[in-house]
Design an enzyme around this catalytic site. Structure first.
Site, PDB file in Angstrom:
ATOM      1  N   ASN A  82     -22.106   0.313   6.711  1.00 44.63           N
ATOM      2  CA  ASN A  82     -21.508   1.079   5.613  1.00 44.63           C
ATOM      3  C   ASN A  82     -20.898   2.408   6.048  1.00 44.63           C
ATOM      4  OD1 ASN A  82     -24.155   1.961   6.054  1.00 44.63           O
ATOM      5  ND2 ASN A  82     -24.304   2.796   3.995  1.00 44.63           N
ATOM      6  N   GLU A 130     -34.860   3.350   8.214  1.00 38.65           N
ATOM      7  CA  GLU A 130     -34.121   3.908   7.062  1.00 38.65           C
ATOM      8  C   GLU A 130     -33.556   2.709   6.313  1.00 38.65           C
ATOM      9  OE1 GLU A 130     -33.798   7.153   6.337  1.00 38.65           O
ATOM     10  OE2 GLU A 130     -35.012   7.705   8.058  1.00 38.65           O
ATOM     11  N   CYS A 138     -26.431   4.134   0.957  1.00 40.79           N
ATOM     12  CA  CYS A 138     -27.824   3.833   0.580  1.00 40.79           C
ATOM     13  C   CYS A 138     -28.328   4.779  -0.513  1.00 40.79           C
ATOM     14  CB  CYS A 138     -28.716   3.891   1.801  1.00 40.79           C
ATOM     15  SG  CYS A 138     -28.532   5.442   2.684  1.00 40.79           S
ATOM     16  N   GLU A 161     -35.321  11.094   9.413  1.00 41.63           N
ATOM     17  CA  GLU A 161     -34.315  11.518  10.381  1.00 41.63           C
ATOM     18  C   GLU A 161     -33.904  12.943  10.032  1.00 41.63           C
ATOM     19  OE1 GLU A 161     -31.438   8.190  10.127  1.00 41.63           O
ATOM     20  OE2 GLU A 161     -32.201   7.637  12.106  1.00 41.63           O
TER      21      GLU A 161
HETATM   22  P1  NAD Z   1     -28.679  -5.247   7.917  1.00 37.75           P
HETATM   23  O1  NAD Z   1     -30.132  -5.014   7.810  1.00 37.75           O
HETATM   24  O2  NAD Z   1     -28.143  -6.599   7.626  1.00 37.75           O
HETATM   25  O3  NAD Z   1     -28.149  -4.913   9.386  1.00 37.75           O
HETATM   26  C1  NAD Z   1     -28.323  -3.641   9.989  1.00 37.75           C
HETATM   27  C2  NAD Z   1     -28.324  -3.783  11.489  1.00 37.75           C
HETATM   28  O4  NAD Z   1     -29.447  -4.547  11.885  1.00 37.75           O
HETATM   29  C3  NAD Z   1     -27.102  -4.519  12.046  1.00 37.75           C
HETATM   30  O5  NAD Z   1     -26.719  -3.932  13.268  1.00 37.75           O
HETATM   31  C4  NAD Z   1     -27.647  -5.919  12.283  1.00 37.75           C
HETATM   32  O6  NAD Z   1     -26.949  -6.636  13.275  1.00 37.75           O
HETATM   33  C5  NAD Z   1     -29.062  -5.615  12.729  1.00 37.75           C
HETATM   34  N1  NAD Z   1     -30.035  -6.695  12.555  1.00 37.75           N
HETATM   35  C6  NAD Z   1     -30.035  -7.690  11.614  1.00 37.75           C
HETATM   36  N2  NAD Z   1     -31.106  -8.494  11.798  1.00 37.75           N
HETATM   37  C7  NAD Z   1     -31.802  -7.997  12.851  1.00 37.75           C
HETATM   38  C8  NAD Z   1     -33.015  -8.363  13.504  1.00 37.75           C
HETATM   39  N3  NAD Z   1     -33.730  -9.420  13.119  1.00 37.75           N
HETATM   40  N4  NAD Z   1     -33.441  -7.626  14.547  1.00 37.75           N
HETATM   41  C9  NAD Z   1     -32.740  -6.536  14.943  1.00 37.75           C
HETATM   42  N5  NAD Z   1     -31.592  -6.142  14.379  1.00 37.75           N
HETATM   43  C10 NAD Z   1     -31.126  -6.855  13.339  1.00 37.75           C
HETATM   44  O7  NAD Z   1     -28.011  -4.138   7.002  1.00 37.75           O
HETATM   45  P2  NAD Z   1     -26.474  -3.980   6.622  1.00 37.75           P
HETATM   46  O8  NAD Z   1     -26.133  -5.068   5.659  1.00 37.75           O
HETATM   47  O9  NAD Z   1     -25.671  -3.812   7.874  1.00 37.75           O
HETATM   48  O10 NAD Z   1     -26.475  -2.561   5.879  1.00 37.75           O
HETATM   49  C11 NAD Z   1     -26.722  -2.404   4.529  1.00 37.75           C
HETATM   50  C12 NAD Z   1     -28.146  -1.960   4.295  1.00 37.75           C
HETATM   51  O11 NAD Z   1     -28.404  -0.775   5.012  1.00 37.75           O
HETATM   52  C13 NAD Z   1     -28.435  -1.637   2.848  1.00 37.75           C
HETATM   53  O12 NAD Z   1     -29.675  -2.201   2.480  1.00 37.75           O
HETATM   54  C14 NAD Z   1     -28.531  -0.131   2.832  1.00 37.75           C
HETATM   55  O13 NAD Z   1     -29.329   0.414   1.812  1.00 37.75           O
HETATM   56  C15 NAD Z   1     -29.102   0.144   4.169  1.00 37.75           C
HETATM   57  N6  NAD Z   1     -28.823   1.523   4.563  1.00 37.75           N
HETATM   58  C16 NAD Z   1     -29.852   2.434   4.537  1.00 37.75           C
HETATM   59  C17 NAD Z   1     -29.608   3.765   4.875  1.00 37.75           C
HETATM   60  C18 NAD Z   1     -30.714   4.805   4.847  1.00 37.75           C
HETATM   61  O14 NAD Z   1     -30.526   5.876   5.410  1.00 37.75           O
HETATM   62  N7  NAD Z   1     -31.844   4.543   4.229  1.00 37.75           N
HETATM   63  C19 NAD Z   1     -28.318   4.156   5.232  1.00 37.75           C
HETATM   64  C20 NAD Z   1     -27.307   3.212   5.246  1.00 37.75           C
HETATM   65  C21 NAD Z   1     -27.573   1.879   4.915  1.00 37.75           C
END
Ligand code: NAD
Length: 499
Positions: free
Chosen positions: A152, A250, A288, A470
């Site tokens: 995002n 996060e 998020c 963080e």
């Molecule tokens: P995602 O969890 O699908 O992927 C995030 C990252 O994790 C990607 O690089 C992905 O390739 C990797 N990943 C996926 N499965 C994995 C595994 N089994 N082992 C290791 N790595 C793995 O998330 P997304 O769809 O890319 O992002 C959206 C989500 O991120 C939303 O839920 C959003 O709320 C969250 N988000 C949270 C924050 C925060 O600060 N709390 C900030 C931004 C986004």
């Protein structure tokens, strides 16, 4: 359409494709065009990257903080030099308005690098003295840090991880989102140009369940900092547990905005709806911290809700390149289907769509972006607080409206999900704002504002929104092991020496 770029891994100071040769196609979600191919890396590539980072760790961690700081500042200079190219790439890769990438994503990535470059210079050894002696707390960098980031805010969140890791003296294996790999690859190129020694920064591209999972499970990884979905965070926490790797997570949110009646008075209502529209729909609702449940004090409902609808209706959805665009494309067609499915589910659960609710009619869009994943700002009322759309993270331009009577009910609804990331409170009664803020179970509460950030403060979530924080010293401390060295009082030492 220009020729697709070839994104490569940076491993041990060299750029290369995945060893197995497999690639992932990367599309511009605003046009559907193929814009890049990225390595579909496997455990072999991860292994090479972790070995390189392990070999580079002793020398990097032994450097004076000012030397590490200088490298980070050089990197920031290079991103600043090329900020327009970074902004164009970020907008292309994510579908976000170019104006947003220019004003937020890239400047903030530069600020992250500079912030930790400065912060590490101030991080002294902590010293405590009492009658029994003097204790010194040294912070020893942990080793190889796995930095896994989402799609995002690709560069912004990637730098938010690698900057404190490098500043603290760790070496890095980064795994950016496979959906949006381009700016992390561009950053890797600048890392080489900035003179980071071989192996200090490695960036491996690929799918989460393959390369991401291999990175998390690697025995030589000392710590994992992850931003992404809650389900992925849970999988990572499980995978990290057998080796007791340190983990910072996060995760998702279902953030409440509490609108008190006074915020809808004539003198405040314009600022309130402006602020809320920003909080709900910035980056197409894919932040998020976006407000996804808007709780409105019942006595103000009839004034506030029509004003919010009118303000949100004025948002311009369209070509991310157009300076007049407020909302660009969602990150992918697949994500659009998820958002549209959530609206259908909300309607089945009794929700009434007040605005938006279905994919933008392509004939309403400029010709260049008619194949894009555009979804309009959507507002839904009439759902119970326990309905799916009020409990599950949707991560799109969709907010629900829920009435409340009195603070106790507002708090109960706001706290009534499994998440605990952030909230906003809209009132000019300072005492009420303070009471509400203290009662909310989440990591950050913004009052009459949203995403106002001081990089020194800890940011993160409670419950299923995450683990750890963080920002500022919390981030630097995450990447280091505190080692305490204690000296007894000098008199005793001398006494002992004399006997
Ligand atoms: P995602 O969890 O699908 O992927 C995030 C990252 O994790 C990607 O690089 C992905 O390739 C990797 N990943 C996926 N499965 C994995 C595994 N089994 N082992 C290791 N790595 C793995 O998330 P997304 O769809 O890319 O992002 C959206 C989500 O991120 C939303 O839920 C959003 O709320 C969250 N988000 C949270 C924050 C925060 O600060 N709390 C900030 C931004 C986004």
């Amino acid at each position: 359409m220009s020729h697709p770029r070839t994104v490569q891994n940076l491993i041990d100071g060299a750029f290369a494709s995945a060893r197995g040769g497999a690639t992932i196609n990367v599309y511009d979600p605003a046009t559907g065009d193929l814009i890049a191919t990225a390595p579909d890396s496997t455990a072999h590539d991860i292994d090479a990257a972790v070995e390189s980072a392990t070999a580079a760790f002793p020398a990097w961690s032994a450097l004076e903080p000012k030397s590490r700081s200088a490298r980070l500042n050089s990197l920031a200079d290079l991103v600043e030099r090329d900020c327009e190219a970074f902004a164009q790439a970020e907008s292309l890769d994510t579908g976000k308005p170019l104006s947003l990438a220019r004003s937020v994503d890239i400047p903030r990535a530069i600020a992250n690098l500079r912030f930790f470059a400065r912060e590490i210079l101030d991080s002294d050894v902590d010293a405590y003295e009492n009658a029994q002696g003097r204790s010194l707390v040294h912070r020893r960098p942990l080793g190889v840090a796995a930095c896994i980031s989402p799609w995002n805010l690709p560069l912004y969140l990637f730098t938010w991880k690698i900057a404190p890791a490098l500043a603290a003296g760790c070496t890095v294996v980064g795994k950016p989102s496979e959906v949006t790999p381009i700016t992390a690859w561009m950053l890797a190129q600048r890392c080489v140009e900035a003179g980071f020694p071989r192996g200090v920064v490695n960036v491996v591209h690929g799918r989460g369940p393959l390369s991401g999972a291999a990175l998390v499970a690697h025995p030589k990884v000392a710590c994992i900092t992850f931003t992404g979905g809650t389900a992925t965070g849970e999988a990572i926490a499980r995978a990290a547990a057998p080796d007791f790797k340190r983990v910072a997570l996060e995760l998702g949110g279902k953030n409440a905005a509490i609108v008190c009646a006074d915020a809808a008075l004539p003198e405040h209502i314009a600022a309130t709806v402006d602020g809320l529209v920003r909080a709900a729909f910035t980056n197409q609702g894919q932040v998020c911290h976006c407000a996804s449940r808007i709780l409105v004090e019942r006595s103000a409902w009839d004034t506030f809700v029509p004003a919010l609808i009118e303000r949100a209706r004025r948002l311009h959805v369209g070509d991310p390149q157009d300076p007049a665009t407020d909302l660009g494309a969602l990150v992918s067609g697949q994500h659009l289907l998820k958002v549209a499915g959530a609206v259908e589910g909300a309607v089945k659960d009794g929700g009434r769509v007040l605005l938006g609710g279905a994919r933008v009619d392509p004939s309403m869009l400029p010709e260049r972006v008619r194949a894009g994943a555009f979804f309009p700002p959507t507002l839904i009322e009439g759902l119970s607080p326990s309905a799916r759309a009020n409990q599950e993270e949707i991560f799109g331009p969709l907010a629900t409206l829920i009435p409340f009577d009195g603070d106790a009910e507002a708090i109960e609804i706001a706290n009534g999900t499994r998440f605990g990331l952030s909230a906003t409170v809209w009132t000019h009664d300072d005492a009420r704002a303070d009471r509400l803020a203290r009662a909310l179970d989440c990591g950050t509460v913004w009052i009459n504002s949203w995403m106002v950030r001081d990089l020194r403060v800890p940011i993160g979530g409670m419950r299923t929104s995450g683990l750890g924080r963080e920002g500022g010293v919390d981030a630097l401390h995450f990447f280091a092991e505190p080692v305490v060295v204690v000296r007894g009082p000098r008199e005793r030492i001398e006494e002992r020496a004399a006997t």
